[in-house]
Design a protein around this motif. Structure first.
Motif, PDB file in Angstrom:
ATOM      1  N   CYS A  36       0.082  -1.385  -5.294  1.00  0.00           N
ATOM      2  CA  CYS A  36       0.842  -2.015  -4.203  1.00  0.00           C
ATOM      3  C   CYS A  36       2.289  -1.522  -4.246  1.00  0.00           C
ATOM      4  O   CYS A  36       2.913  -1.492  -5.308  1.00  0.00           O
ATOM      5  CB  CYS A  36       0.777  -3.533  -4.333  1.00  0.00           C
ATOM      6  N   LEU A  37       2.820  -1.162  -3.083  1.00  0.00           N
ATOM      7  CA  LEU A  37       4.170  -0.590  -3.005  1.00  0.00           C
ATOM      8  C   LEU A  37       5.251  -1.668  -2.914  1.00  0.00           C
ATOM      9  O   LEU A  37       6.432  -1.356  -2.883  1.00  0.00           O
ATOM     10  CB  LEU A  37       4.271   0.323  -1.772  1.00  0.00           C
ATOM     11  N   CYS A  39       6.168  -3.491  -0.445  1.00  0.00           N
ATOM     12  CA  CYS A  39       6.983  -3.179   0.747  1.00  0.00           C
ATOM     13  C   CYS A  39       7.901  -4.356   1.092  1.00  0.00           C
ATOM     14  O   CYS A  39       7.454  -5.507   1.094  1.00  0.00           O
ATOM     15  CB  CYS A  39       6.093  -2.930   1.955  1.00  0.00           C
ATOM     16  N   PRO A  43       4.130  -5.607   5.903  1.00  0.00           N
ATOM     17  CA  PRO A  43       3.313  -5.730   7.127  1.00  0.00           C
ATOM     18  C   PRO A  43       1.995  -6.463   6.884  1.00  0.00           C
ATOM     19  O   PRO A  43       1.474  -7.116   7.781  1.00  0.00           O
ATOM     20  CB  PRO A  43       3.048  -4.269   7.541  1.00  0.00           C
ATOM     21  N   CYS A  44       1.488  -6.375   5.640  1.00  0.00           N
ATOM     22  CA  CYS A  44       0.233  -7.073   5.303  1.00  0.00           C
ATOM     23  C   CYS A  44       0.379  -8.564   5.562  1.00  0.00           C
ATOM     24  O   CYS A  44      -0.545  -9.220   6.048  1.00  0.00           O
ATOM     25  CB  CYS A  44      -0.120  -6.840   3.837  1.00  0.00           C
ATOM     26  N   PRO A  55       2.558  -9.534  -1.143  1.00  0.00           N
ATOM     27  CA  PRO A  55       3.152  -8.749  -2.235  1.00  0.00           C
ATOM     28  C   PRO A  55       3.486  -9.612  -3.454  1.00  0.00           C
ATOM     29  O   PRO A  55       3.299  -9.175  -4.596  1.00  0.00           O
ATOM     30  CB  PRO A  55       4.425  -8.163  -1.622  1.00  0.00           C
ATOM     31  N   CYS A  97      -1.803  -3.001   6.129  1.00  0.00           N
ATOM     32  CA  CYS A  97      -1.227  -2.415   4.904  1.00  0.00           C
ATOM     33  C   CYS A  97      -0.799  -0.962   5.164  1.00  0.00           C
ATOM     34  O   CYS A  97      -1.553  -0.185   5.759  1.00  0.00           O
ATOM     35  CB  CYS A  97      -2.272  -2.474   3.782  1.00  0.00           C
ATOM     36  N   VAL A  98       0.419  -0.600   4.708  1.00  0.00           N
ATOM     37  CA  VAL A  98       0.935   0.753   4.997  1.00  0.00           C
ATOM     38  C   VAL A  98       0.000   1.834   4.439  1.00  0.00           C
ATOM     39  O   VAL A  98      -0.100   2.925   5.003  1.00  0.00           O
ATOM     40  CB  VAL A  98       2.355   0.973   4.432  1.00  0.00           C
ATOM     41  N   ILE A 106      -4.655  -1.458   0.128  1.00  0.00           N
ATOM     42  CA  ILE A 106      -4.871  -2.287  -1.066  1.00  0.00           C
ATOM     43  C   ILE A 106      -6.043  -3.234  -0.805  1.00  0.00           C
ATOM     44  O   ILE A 106      -6.175  -3.784   0.300  1.00  0.00           O
ATOM     45  CB  ILE A 106      -3.585  -3.105  -1.377  1.00  0.00           C
TER      46      ILE A 106
HETATM   47 FE1  SF4 Z   1       1.328  -3.907  -0.848  1.00  0.00          FE
HETATM   48 FE2  SF4 Z   1       0.038  -2.880   1.374  1.00  0.00          FE
HETATM   49 FE3  SF4 Z   1       1.386  -5.213   1.544  1.00  0.00          FE
HETATM   50 FE4  SF4 Z   1       2.761  -2.891   1.210  1.00  0.00          FE
HETATM   51  S1  SF4 Z   1       1.518  -3.477   3.003  1.00  0.00           S
HETATM   52  S2  SF4 Z   1       3.116  -4.882   0.172  1.00  0.00           S
HETATM   53  S3  SF4 Z   1       1.320  -1.758  -0.088  1.00  0.00           S
HETATM   54  S4  SF4 Z   1      -0.449  -4.819   0.273  1.00  0.00           S
END
Ligand code: SF4
Ligand code: FAD
Length: 456
Positions: A36-37, A39, A43-44, A55, A97-98, A106
């Motif tokens: 997981c980045l 972010c 956006p998730c 996150p 998710c990006v 993820i």
């Molecule tokens: Fe983690 Fe994906 Fe959410 Fe970014 S969009 S916080 S990578 S789960």
């Protein structure tokens, strides 16, 4: 690489009703969490209908703290072990998710399930001050459970009325054991009871009590979450033959009444060697996979193509792997029976896709002279459910839409002041998470209503 959950091999799982997927191992969960980045704009989270801080809970799993991860999830979602199993994450948080751009989103659902399962039984009961105000919730599916839990957390004395002998709604009578074990639902219901919700089963509101009775008993607001449990039929000849089931009856007998364990449990299910299930949604796929586990050869008869099938992609794949025969672009037109009144064949016509209809999907149109017959000794009709009609029928002033759903305003209040509604009874058949979202929104609206009306 994305870590996915493991499945029982198809050849083994078609012989039992045990859960197909075994969930992420601890090692895989931590590895997945590390991908997981984190972010900043997450956006998730925007893709989650109840706004879980995704996150943040993933970070806690990465740090080896599943119990804290579960507490974080439960700030927004009272039923994580259920959502981690049956929510269509691929269309929601994982879609947003990006990393989904690279097709390696993820595994948020898998991580949610991991947190819920590995911290199961631990208590996250918040401290609440009782308000001494009674609120009634009618129906204990995901909408009712969520609303009742949120109201209890706000301090309301909440009674949850359920007409069946057990709580959970579709989660227990519809979705089969091999996708969502009853013990998991039971665990979530126990959590909600531990919050102080008074669960009263075997109470059919509208018959045992009217809504007026509930107000007279001192309830200051009522939330209706009675779901869409009225089966739809095709309206073709032969639908009243023996061994034609609605999906509801078929699944209730097998799941809730445990017909697959007859005679240990007293409800039997009578099916033959070849079962035709009609429909293409989650309900139809569940019926097909249940019939397969009961030992039959199974045809899934659907009038469009697999692409238009509304069932979850994962479940379609599972069904195909298990050997369900997908009979697509096929419309049943008659069920043929024998002289004793039992199903023998399903007469069908081939379809092709024409121009898009109101739903945006291409309309299936019959192909001339393409009639054919499928041998089948059982037919399960799984083409959709309508809203439960009892309460609108017996409650003066409770307005419904043309589709039979209960009409609500922007705060989920019905035409009767103090009576709110949400979930499938207000939207028509939808998803677990949308019902939960409606339960949450309604709890907040009820709180606001009571504060405004009673100043408390
Ligand atoms: Fe983690 Fe994906 Fe959410 Fe970014 S969009 S916080 S990578 S789960
Ligand atoms: P329900 O779950 O229908 O609960 C309503 C409850 O109210 C029931 O327990 C009923 O007994 C009770 N009740 C009704 N009338 C009264 C009354 N008068 N008095 C007291 N109690 C009453 N969604 C997903 O997201 N993922 C899936 O994989 C999925 N699979 C599904 C599979 C099947 C077989 C089915 C049928 C549905 C599936 N769904 C799935 C849809 C999802 O389960 C529903 O959208 C969701 O359960 C609706 O929740 P609800 O709380 O509105 O109603």
């Amino acid at each position: 690489m994305r870590k996915d959950v493991k499945h029982q091999p198809a050849s083994q799982r078609i012989k039992n009703f045990s859960e197909v997927s075994s969930g992420l191992t601890k090692e895989d969960a931590v590895l997945e969490a590390k991908r997981c980045l984190q972010c900043k704009n997450a956006p998730c989270r925007k893709g989650c209908p109840v706004g879980i801080d995704i996150p943040a809970f993933i970070q806690l799993i990465k740090e080896g703290k599943p119990q804290e991860a579960l507490a974080k999830i439960k700030e927004k979602n009272n039923l994580p072990a259920i959502c981690g199993r049956v929510c269509p994450q691929e269309d929601q948080c994982e879609l947003a998710c990006v990393l989904n751009n690279k097709k390696i989103a993820i595994n948020i659902g898998g991580l949610e399930r991991f947190a819920a399962d590995s911290a199961q039984g631990t208590s996250h009961k918040p401290q609440v001050t009782s308000k001494n105000i009674k609120v009634a919730v009618v129906g204990s599916g995901p909408a009712g459970l969520t609303c009742a839990a949120d109201l209890a957390k706000m301090g309301y004395q909440t009674t949850l009325f359920e007409s069946l002998h057990t709580a959970g709604g579709v989660l227990v009578y519809g979705i089969p054991e091999f996708r969502l074990p009853k013990s998991i639902v039971q665990g979530e219901v126990e959590y909600i009871r531990a919050l102080g919700v008074d669960l009263k089963t075997d109470v059919l509101v509208g018959r045992t009590f009217s809504l007026e009775d509930l107000f007279q008993q001192g309830y200051k607001a009522i939330f209706l979450a009675t779901g869409a449990g009225l089966p739809q039929f095709l309206g073709i000849p032969g639908e009243n033959l023996d061994r034609v089931y609605s999906a509801n009856e078929f699944l209730t007998r097998v799941n809730l009444m445990k017909a697959y364990q007859f005679p240990e449990y007293i409800t039997p299910i009578n099916i033959g060697k070849r079962v035709a299930v009609i429909g293409g949604g989650n309900v139809a796929v569940d019926c097909a996979r249940v019939a397969l586990r009961l030992g039959s050869e199974v045809y899934l008869v659907y009038r469009r193509t697999e692409v238009e099938m509304p069932a979850r992609a994962e479940e379609k794949e599972n069904a195909k792997e298990e050997g369900i025969n997908f009979q697509i672009l096929t419309q049943p037109i008659k069920i043929q029976g024998d002289e004793k009144g039992f199903v023998r064949r399903l007469e069908c016509i081939k379809m092709e896709l024409g121009a898009p209809d109101a739903s945006g999907r291409r309309r299936p149109v019959p192909v001339n002279d393409s009639n054919f017959v499928l041998d089948a000794d059982t037919v399960v009709v799984a083409i959709g459910q309508n809203p439960n009609p009892l309460l609108p029928a017996v409650t003066k002033g409770l307005v419904t839409t043309e589709e039979g759903t209960i009409k609500i305003d922007e705060n989920n209040m019905t035409s009767i002041p103090g009576v709110f509604a949400g979930g499938d009874i207000a939207t028509g058949a939808d998803t677990v998470i949308s019902a939960m979202g409606a339960g949450k929104k309604s709890a907040a609206a009820i709180d606001q209503y009571i504060k405004e009306k009673y100043g408390k």
